[in-house]
Structure formats: C-alpha cells, structure tokens
Design an enzyme around this catalytic site. Structure first.
Site, mmCIF file in Angstrom:
data_model
loop_
_atom_site.group_PDB
_atom_site.id
_atom_site.type_symbol
_atom_site.label_atom_id
_atom_site.label_comp_id
_atom_site.label_asym_id
_atom_site.label_seq_id
_atom_site.Cartn_x
_atom_site.Cartn_y
_atom_site.Cartn_z
ATOM 1 C CB CYS A 33 14.426 -7.930 -7.251
ATOM 2 S SG CYS A 33 13.493 -6.580 -7.988
ATOM 3 C CB CYS A 102 7.629 -7.333 -11.810
ATOM 4 S SG CYS A 102 8.390 -8.785 -11.069
HETATM 5 FE FE1 FES Z 1 12.546 -7.293 -9.762
HETATM 6 FE FE2 FES Z 1 10.728 -8.299 -11.271
HETATM 7 S S1 FES Z 1 12.113 -9.387 -10.041
HETATM 8 S S2 FES Z 1 11.029 -6.240 -10.819
#
Ligand code: FES
Length: 130
Positions: A33, A102
């Site tokens: 992400c 996360c």
């Molecule tokens: Fe990247 Fe949560 S979506 S750390």
C-alpha cells in the site's frame, strides 16, 4: 467494521511526533500500500521511557501505531520485543482481517527502533573500550 478502540486511537492518536536525539529510530514501509511508519524511542536503564511515532498511512495503521506506543512505554527492551502484531490487534479489540497487515507496520517499526538502539549502544560501548 472497526471497534470503538480503533476509532478512538485513529481520531485521538497518542504520542504523535518525533523525539530529537532519540535512543533509537525505526522506519518500516508496506510495499503493497506504500504506507510508512517511523517510531522513535528514548531508552533509560534498559526501559523505554518515551516513544513517539509518525505514520503516513491508513486509519488502521495510525490506530495501531498509537496503540503500540501505549503498550511499549515503561517496558524493558526485552518485554517490548515480545509485542506482536496480534497483541496490538487484540488490545484494539480486533481489526478487520483485511487490515491485519497494517498492524505489522507497528510491530516491525518498534523492532527496527530497538535494533537501531542496540546498534548505537554497541557502537558506544566499542568506542568507550578503545
Ligand atoms: Fe497500508 Fe493499512 S493500508 S498500512
């Protein structure tokens, strides 16, 4: 979807910021992400006496960073190293399965800060013995 505790730590994150002259600093990124977290620790007599974080990430990443700072402060280095991503998620009364990754960031950034502290300690000891 999110527990009240997650929402609370997301909306009122604890220990945000940096520590100048920190004993250890650790940064971890999530390649999927692109989120990034840095943790700063102050260590005195093997105990984490201060801890702060900066997170560029999703709400769950901010909540887990905030929670891990509360969990780690006052702990010895050895105790802090035992904090896992599941411990962080449990303290937050759970995270949605898609958000479990996360909490990796928080646990890994804390470990990286401790590794940095240990490295600096070893360098200091080496310099003192020379
Ligand atoms: Fe990247 Fe949560 S979506 S750390």
């Amino acid at each position: 979807m999110y527990s009240e505790k997650v929402m609370d730590h997301f909306q009122n994150p604890r220990n945000v910021g940096e520590i100048e002259g920190a004993s250890g600093v650790g940064t971890e990124g999530n390649p999927t992400c692109g989120d990034l977290m840095t943790i700063y620790i102050t260590v005195e007599d093997n105990i984490i006496t201060d801890i702060k974080f900066k997170t560029f990430g999703c709400g769950a990443a901010i909540a887990t960073s905030s929670m891990i700072t509360e969990m780690a402060v006052g702990k010895t280095i050895e105790e802090a190293l035992k904090i896992t991503r599941n411990d962080v998620a449990d303290e937050l009364e759970g995270l949605p399965p898609v958000k479990m990754h996360c909490s990796n960031l928080a646990a890994d950034a804390l470990k990286a800060a401790i590794a940095d502290y240990k490295m600096k300690q070893a360098e200091k000891e080496k310099a003192e013995s020379e």
